[in-house]
Design a protein around this motif. Structure first.
Motif, PDB file in Angstrom:
ATOM      1  N   GLY A  13      37.880  48.436  35.446  1.00  0.00           N
ATOM      2  CA  GLY A  13      39.336  48.300  35.568  1.00  0.00           C
ATOM      3  C   GLY A  13      39.846  48.236  36.991  1.00  0.00           C
ATOM      4  N   LYS A  14      39.081  48.754  37.948  1.00  0.00           N
ATOM      5  CA  LYS A  14      39.522  48.694  39.348  1.00  0.00           C
ATOM      6  C   LYS A  14      39.392  47.297  39.935  1.00  0.00           C
ATOM      7  N   GLU A  15      38.692  46.420  39.221  1.00  0.00           N
ATOM      8  CA  GLU A  15      38.514  45.035  39.669  1.00  0.00           C
ATOM      9  C   GLU A  15      39.014  44.089  38.577  1.00  0.00           C
ATOM     10  N   PRO A  16      40.330  43.810  38.552  1.00  0.00           N
ATOM     11  CA  PRO A  16      40.902  42.962  37.492  1.00  0.00           C
ATOM     12  C   PRO A  16      40.223  41.600  37.351  1.00  0.00           C
ATOM     13  N   GLU A  71      37.449  48.582  30.399  1.00  0.00           N
ATOM     14  CA  GLU A  71      38.449  49.034  31.368  1.00  0.00           C
ATOM     15  C   GLU A  71      38.011  50.263  32.160  1.00  0.00           C
TER      16      GLU A  71
END
Length: 399
Positions: free
Chosen positions: A268-271, A264
């Motif tokens: 985490g900025k790119e799910p 994450e």
């Protein structure tokens, strides 16, 4: 390539010259804790539940100057501890350390890890920190120790990682080249290494990495020598690490610094990438983490185990209500609603959580979760949160 005995003799000479770790001796128990050396906390991490037996046997494999041994004795007041090391010089310091601190439930043996089989009996907890990677044959070493692990026992290991130690490896080779025929003279190696660092430009990558990551500890010659002039070192990647683990014949339980292996913070900025990563195996995800954040992965610390080991997740409300909770003994600043957890991270409790934890502190009356919740305004979800934060340890209750 030097034979195993030659390498072992060179390693012993290093630690006779520079006993390691260079932790000062003191006439009292060591300060604080390392939860990985506390049997209850470590066993709970590995199994989800507190061990029922505290009168255990512990092996400190490669104890050096006894810093870990000292903690293992004091953090486990009912345990019998055995410590082994290859260096007679380091062992002499370890014996003095434990004598001065009052750690009297320990016996020392001047042995290589390879010769662990000479010690009678089996051990419930084996600690081997910073040692296997200095053996000529780490697989043989881990197998010798694994053979001493009792059924239901756990084994904590720390070895070096290749990617985060890249600059160290370069400096090691540079020092060796400049030492030439004086290689093996460890005092000369430290002198040469310090001269190199003082001469290199400030913006040099090796200098920057040293200042950023290692300089504070390396002001001591013992630390500098251990890092830069060691005669034997094998560094690992995830793939070669799991080859070592598989050679042990034991079960991989997990890394003892699990937050370092979370994706994450990295993706985490790119799910969508997080979703893709869910298709990977655990081992592939670990590899992805070290590829994406190589400088952060300087070592691997992890637990292995020998079955039968319980695996409690406390998802059943009925089981959780019957469980007997105790406060995790590894906390700094307790009692109080604000303190540091076992990893020295800040925690703030609500008034109800604090009241619950106060009852758990010792819990001499063996109160169950259900009995405590009858007087404290918490729900089971909040109790699970305390357990997930490793603020409480749980023992299964009777049916």
């Amino acid at each position: 390539m030097p034979d195993s005995q030659t390498v072992s003799a060179a390693v012993a000479k290093l630690y006779d010259t520079y006993p390691f770790p260079p932790v000062p001796l003191q006439d009292e128990p060591p300060p604080g804790y390392n939860w990985r050396w506390n049997w209850s906390a470590a066993y709970s991490f590995c199994t989800g539940q507190k061990p029922r037996n505290q009168a255990i046997r512990i092996l400190d494999a490669g104890c050096g100057t006894g810093d870990s041994t000292d903690y293992l004795v004091h953090l486990n007041p009912k345990a019998q501890v055995t410590a082994i090391d290859l260096s007679a010089g380091a062992l002499a310091v370890a014996k003095e350390r434990c004598q001065r601190s009052g750690a009297d439930r320990v016996e020392f043996h001047h042995l290589s890890l390879y010769d662990a089989g000479q010690i009678p009996g089996e051990f419930d907890l084996i600690n081997c920190v910073g040692v296997l990677h200095h053996l000529p044959d780490p697989k043989r070493g881990i197998q010798a120790l694994a053979a001493k692990l009792a059924p239901g026992g756990i084994f904590h290991i720390f070895v070096y990682a290749e990617l985060g130690r890249w600059e160290i490896k370069l400096m090691q080779e540079a020092i060796a080249l400049l030492q030439g025929e004086q290689r093996g003279d460890y005092k000369d190696g430290v002198k040469v290494g310090r001269q190199i660092f003082s001469s290199l430009p400030e913006n040099n990558r090796l200098v920057q990495r040293e200042k950023e990551r290692w300089a504070m500890e390396n002001h001591r010659d013992e630390n500098f020598a251990d890092m830069y002039v060691h005669p034997q070192e094998i560094d690992y990647t995830i793939d070669t690490l799991f080859d070592l683990i598989e050679a042990s014949g034991l079960e991989f339980i997990g890394f003892s610094n699990p937050r370092s292996w979370e994706l994450e913070p990295l993706l985490g900025k790119e799910p969508e990438l997080i979703e893709r990563a869910k298709e990977l195996s655990d081992r592939q995800r670990y590899r992805l983490v070290e590829l994406l954040n190589p400088s952060a992965v300087t070592h691997y610390e992890f637990f292995l185990g020998r079955s039968p080991l319980p695996d409690s997740n406390w998802k059943s409300d009925e089981e959780l209500l019957r469980a007997i909770p105790e406060r995790n003994p590894c906390m700094t600043g307790w009692p109080g609603q604000t303190f540091l957890d076992e990893n020295f991270q800040p925690v703030s409790l609500s008034a109800s959580e604090f009241e619950f934890l106060q009852i758990c502190d010792g819990n001499d009356r063996q109160k169950t979760v259900q009995a405590i919740l009858a007087t404290v305004p918490l729900d089971l979800q909040q109790v699970r949160s305390l357990w997930n934060q490793r603020l409480i340890l749980l023992t299964p209750g009777s049916h």
